[in-house]
Design a protein around this motif. Structure first.
Motif, PDB file in Angstrom:
ATOM      1  N   GLU A 209      41.847  58.799  24.415  1.00 52.41           N
ATOM      2  CA  GLU A 209      40.809  59.706  23.938  1.00 52.41           C
ATOM      3  C   GLU A 209      39.495  59.471  24.666  1.00 52.41           C
ATOM      4  OE1 GLU A 209      42.691  57.827  22.168  1.00 52.41           O
ATOM      5  OE2 GLU A 209      43.935  59.152  20.938  1.00 52.41           O
ATOM      6  N   ALA A 210      39.152  58.193  24.920  1.00 51.09           N
ATOM      7  CA  ALA A 210      37.907  57.883  25.619  1.00 51.09           C
ATOM      8  C   ALA A 210      37.961  58.384  27.054  1.00 51.09           C
ATOM      9  CB  ALA A 210      37.642  56.387  25.580  1.00 51.09           C
ATOM     10  N   LEU A 211      39.124  58.217  27.717  1.00 51.84           N
ATOM     11  CA  LEU A 211      39.251  58.697  29.095  1.00 51.84           C
ATOM     12  C   LEU A 211      39.164  60.212  29.162  1.00 51.84           C
ATOM     13  CD1 LEU A 211      42.077  56.347  30.428  1.00 51.84           C
ATOM     14  CD2 LEU A 211      39.638  56.244  30.943  1.00 51.84           C
ATOM     15  N   ALA A 212      39.707  60.877  28.119  1.00 54.58           N
ATOM     16  CA  ALA A 212      39.636  62.337  28.112  1.00 54.58           C
ATOM     17  C   ALA A 212      38.210  62.811  27.900  1.00 54.58           C
ATOM     18  CB  ALA A 212      40.551  62.885  27.017  1.00 54.58           C
ATOM     19  N   ALA A 213      37.428  62.065  27.091  1.00 63.22           N
ATOM     20  CA  ALA A 213      36.043  62.455  26.852  1.00 63.22           C
ATOM     21  C   ALA A 213      35.163  62.179  28.047  1.00 63.22           C
ATOM     22  CB  ALA A 213      35.504  61.724  25.633  1.00 63.22           C
ATOM     23  N   LEU A 214      35.553  61.216  28.888  1.00 64.50           N
ATOM     24  CA  LEU A 214      34.757  60.861  30.061  1.00 64.50           C
ATOM     25  C   LEU A 214      35.665  60.894  31.296  1.00 64.50           C
ATOM     26  CD1 LEU A 214      31.945  59.908  31.012  1.00 64.50           C
ATOM     27  CD2 LEU A 214      32.757  57.576  30.762  1.00 64.50           C
ATOM     28  N   PRO A 215      35.900  62.096  31.846  1.00 63.69           N
ATOM     29  CA  PRO A 215      36.831  62.187  32.991  1.00 63.69           C
ATOM     30  C   PRO A 215      36.298  61.412  34.191  1.00 63.69           C
ATOM     31  CG  PRO A 215      35.637  64.239  32.710  1.00 63.69           C
ATOM     32  CD  PRO A 215      35.302  63.390  31.522  1.00 63.69           C
ATOM     33  N   ALA A 216      37.195  60.696  34.850  1.00 58.59           N
ATOM     34  CA  ALA A 216      36.814  59.890  36.009  1.00 58.59           C
ATOM     35  C   ALA A 216      37.237  60.606  37.290  1.00 58.59           C
ATOM     36  CB  ALA A 216      37.493  58.529  35.944  1.00 58.59           C
ATOM     37  N   PRO A 217      36.550  60.355  38.400  1.00 60.21           N
ATOM     38  CA  PRO A 217      36.948  60.979  39.677  1.00 60.21           C
ATOM     39  C   PRO A 217      38.298  60.430  40.130  1.00 60.21           C
ATOM     40  CG  PRO A 217      35.250  59.337  40.023  1.00 60.21           C
ATOM     41  CD  PRO A 217      35.378  59.498  38.544  1.00 60.21           C
ATOM     42  N   GLY A 249      31.274  60.004  19.959  1.00 66.13           N
ATOM     43  CA  GLY A 249      31.904  59.209  18.914  1.00 66.13           C
ATOM     44  C   GLY A 249      32.766  58.079  19.429  1.00 66.13           C
ATOM     45  N   SER A 250      32.784  57.834  20.748  1.00 66.86           N
ATOM     46  CA  SER A 250      33.592  56.765  21.334  1.00 66.86           C
ATOM     47  C   SER A 250      32.693  55.720  21.983  1.00 66.86           C
ATOM     48  CB  SER A 250      34.559  57.325  22.380  1.00 66.86           C
ATOM     49  OG  SER A 250      35.429  58.290  21.815  1.00 66.86           O
ATOM     50  N   THR A 251      33.232  54.526  22.130  1.00 68.31           N
ATOM     51  CA  THR A 251      32.505  53.421  22.756  1.00 68.31           C
ATOM     52  C   THR A 251      33.438  52.720  23.747  1.00 68.31           C
ATOM     53  OG1 THR A 251      31.176  53.086  20.778  1.00 68.31           O
ATOM     54  CG2 THR A 251      31.254  51.291  22.366  1.00 68.31           C
ATOM     55  N   ILE A 252      32.916  52.446  24.961  1.00 66.72           N
ATOM     56  CA  ILE A 252      33.689  51.805  26.016  1.00 66.72           C
ATOM     57  C   ILE A 252      32.894  50.634  26.577  1.00 66.72           C
ATOM     58  CG2 ILE A 252      34.739  52.109  28.294  1.00 66.72           C
ATOM     59  CD1 ILE A 252      35.085  55.054  27.636  1.00 66.72           C
ATOM     60  N   MET A 253      33.577  49.498  26.803  1.00 69.19           N
ATOM     61  CA  MET A 253      32.952  48.353  27.437  1.00 69.19           C
ATOM     62  C   MET A 253      33.107  48.494  28.960  1.00 69.19           C
ATOM     63  SD  MET A 253      31.754  46.735  24.954  1.00 69.19           S
ATOM     64  CE  MET A 253      31.962  46.505  23.196  1.00 69.19           C
ATOM     65  N   ALA A 254      32.017  48.310  29.698  1.00 73.85           N
ATOM     66  CA  ALA A 254      32.044  48.513  31.147  1.00 73.85           C
ATOM     67  C   ALA A 254      31.275  47.411  31.845  1.00 73.85           C
ATOM     68  CB  ALA A 254      31.465  49.875  31.505  1.00 73.85           C
ATOM     69  N   GLY A 276      24.736  63.234  32.404  1.00 72.89           N
ATOM     70  CA  GLY A 276      25.045  64.651  32.488  1.00 72.89           C
ATOM     71  C   GLY A 276      26.084  65.102  31.486  1.00 72.89           C
ATOM     72  N   ILE A 277      26.977  64.235  31.057  1.00 68.32           N
ATOM     73  CA  ILE A 277      28.006  64.625  30.088  1.00 68.32           C
ATOM     74  C   ILE A 277      27.683  64.098  28.693  1.00 68.32           C
ATOM     75  CG2 ILE A 277      29.816  64.738  31.823  1.00 68.32           C
ATOM     76  CD1 ILE A 277      30.753  61.989  30.956  1.00 68.32           C
ATOM     77  N   GLY A 278      26.440  63.664  28.477  1.00 65.47           N
ATOM     78  CA  GLY A 278      25.998  63.273  27.138  1.00 65.47           C
ATOM     79  C   GLY A 278      26.325  61.849  26.744  1.00 65.47           C
ATOM     80  N   TRP A 279      26.603  60.976  27.715  1.00 63.56           N
ATOM     81  CA  TRP A 279      26.878  59.574  27.423  1.00 63.56           C
ATOM     82  C   TRP A 279      25.679  58.722  27.801  1.00 63.56           C
ATOM     83  CZ3 TRP A 279      31.815  56.835  26.480  1.00 63.56           C
ATOM     84  CH2 TRP A 279      32.790  57.696  25.951  1.00 63.56           C
ATOM     85  N   SER A 280      25.623  57.515  27.235  1.00 64.71           N
ATOM     86  CA  SER A 280      24.519  56.595  27.546  1.00 64.71           C
ATOM     87  C   SER A 280      25.085  55.197  27.752  1.00 64.71           C
ATOM     88  CB  SER A 280      23.483  56.586  26.419  1.00 64.71           C
ATOM     89  OG  SER A 280      24.062  56.132  25.215  1.00 64.71           O
ATOM     90  N   ALA A 281      24.363  54.388  28.555  1.00 64.01           N
ATOM     91  CA  ALA A 281      24.764  53.005  28.835  1.00 64.01           C
ATOM     92  C   ALA A 281      23.728  52.059  28.249  1.00 64.01           C
ATOM     93  CB  ALA A 281      24.899  52.782  30.339  1.00 64.01           C
ATOM     94  N   SER A 282      24.198  51.115  27.413  1.00 56.44           N
ATOM     95  CA  SER A 282      23.308  50.148  26.776  1.00 56.44           C
ATOM     96  C   SER A 282      23.716  48.746  27.198  1.00 56.44           C
ATOM     97  CB  SER A 282      23.375  50.270  25.254  1.00 56.44           C
ATOM     98  OG  SER A 282      23.072  51.582  24.846  1.00 56.44           O
ATOM     99  N   PRO A 283      22.777  47.948  27.741  1.00 49.01           N
ATOM    100  CA  PRO A 283      23.131  46.580  28.140  1.00 49.01           C
ATOM    101  C   PRO A 283      23.441  45.719  26.923  1.00 49.01           C
ATOM    102  CG  PRO A 283      20.765  46.956  28.344  1.00 49.01           C
ATOM    103  CD  PRO A 283      21.369  48.284  28.030  1.00 49.01           C
ATOM    104  N   ILE A 284      24.414  44.831  27.068  1.00 54.17           N
ATOM    105  CA  ILE A 284      24.781  43.906  25.998  1.00 54.17           C
ATOM    106  C   ILE A 284      24.936  42.512  26.585  1.00 54.17           C
ATOM    107  CG2 ILE A 284      25.923  45.670  24.597  1.00 54.17           C
ATOM    108  CD1 ILE A 284      28.579  44.699  25.665  1.00 54.17           C
ATOM    109  N   ASP A 285      24.792  41.517  25.718  1.00 51.11           N
ATOM    110  CA  ASP A 285      24.932  40.111  26.134  1.00 51.11           C
ATOM    111  C   ASP A 285      26.195  39.560  25.477  1.00 51.11           C
ATOM    112  OD1 ASP A 285      24.649  37.578  27.008  1.00 51.11           O
ATOM    113  OD2 ASP A 285      22.932  37.064  25.737  1.00 51.11           O
TER     114      ASP A 285
END
Length: 309
Positions: A209-217, A249-254, A276-285
């Motif tokens: 579901e996460a991959l479908a919400a965020l299509p990769a090249p 509504g999904s969360t991915i570790m990157a 551009g697709i409505g996602w955001s990146a937040s730094p974590i420790d």
């Protein structure tokens, strides 16, 4: 308290700063019970029974009869020492009005079992004495008693206001305690539903579901002439997670392998594409790690060099 109420009392009604006399009543002991009567000879009716409920004293009286009948009054008072009381009076179903009471005369033994209105000697015209020598002293004594009564009434009113403020403060504290309990219960419910934090490095799976919400090249990005492509490692590497990608509504570790270039699972993207697709990146420790394939690192390297050129 039953013995303390026995005797005669002057009752006054308090209306803001105005004080109006309501007459005089007497509490008597008859047949082992306490009763109350109106001392006004024109308005006195049958004796009414007095009820004691802890600190409260309750009784009912009928006013003097008139063309409209008798008025029914309900009293609820409490003693403020041996010489004063405070409370309320209500006529029928009307609103309660505050009242105060002041003891008449000195506090002495309990009142007699029976009470009768005082007999007033008739005046005789022409027999009035012209000797006024005793009047100054009597006037001064009356003024002193009036001042003392006013002081007791003011003290009773102040004690009533303090008691009301204490009740309101206790109610406010109770409301605050209940609000704190509700907040603690809500936090506990949220904590119970939250996923447990892993205590050792684990690989975070990427759901379909996460991959479908965020299509990769599916193809490496085009390399512009003059780009500085560098070789990437051939083997997969376990890299520490640096960011959390959130959206839909999904969360991915990157892992941010290069500035503004993120890789995870089988995908990679830049910060601009995520935004551009409505996602955001937040730094974590965190000490968690994910496996990054060599092919994905190579594509991320090419993408970095393409952006740099």
């Amino acid at each position: 308290m039953i013995r303390d109420i026995l005797g005669e009392w002057d009752i006054s009604q308090i209306d803001r700063t105005k004080k109006t006399s309501l007459g005089r009543i007497a509490f008597l002991e008859r047949d082992g019970r306490v009763v109350v009567v109106d001392t006004d000879p024109d308005g006195a009716g049958t004796a009414a029974r007095v009820e004691f409920d802890g600190a409260a004293i309750r009784f009912e009286l009928l006013s003097a009869g008139s063309s409209r009948g008798n008025a029914h009054y309900t009293y609820e008072i409490s003693l403020h020492g041996p010489y004063a009381f405070g409370g309320t009076r209500r006529r029928g179903l009307l609103a309660k009005t505050p009242i105060t009471g002041e003891r008449v005369g000195e506090l002495a033994a309990p009142a007699p079992a029976a009470w009768a209105p005082p007999v007033v000697a008739p005046s005789h015209a022409g027999e009035l004495s012209s000797d006024f020598s005793g009047m100054p002293g009597s006037l001064a004594e009356a003024k002193a008693r009036a001042a003392e009564a006013a002081e007791r009434a003011a003290l009773a009113a102040a004690e009533a206001e303090a008691a009301q403020a204490e009740v309101e403060a206790a109610a406010a504290l109770e409301n605050a305690r209940r609000a704190a309990e509700r907040a603690a219960a809500a936090r506990a419910a949220v904590a119970a539903q939250a996923p447990a934090t892993p205590t050792h490095p684990v690989a975070v799976p990427v759901t379909e579901e996460a991959l479908a919400a965020l299509p990769a090249p599916t193809e490496p990005p085009a390399i512009t002439p003059g780009s500085r492509a560098t070789a990437a490692p051939h083997a997969a590497a376990a890299m520490r997670v640096t960011h959390r990608l959130s959206g839909g509504g999904s969360t991915i570790m990157a892992v941010e392998v290069f500035p503004d270039v993120f890789v995870w699972g089988e995908s990679y993207a830049t910060t601009d594409r995520l935004r551009g697709i409505g996602w955001s990146a937040s730094p974590i420790d965190t000490d968690e790690r994910i496996e990054v394939a060599a092919r994905l690192l190579q594509q991320a390297t090419l993408l970095r060099d393409s952006l740099a050129s």
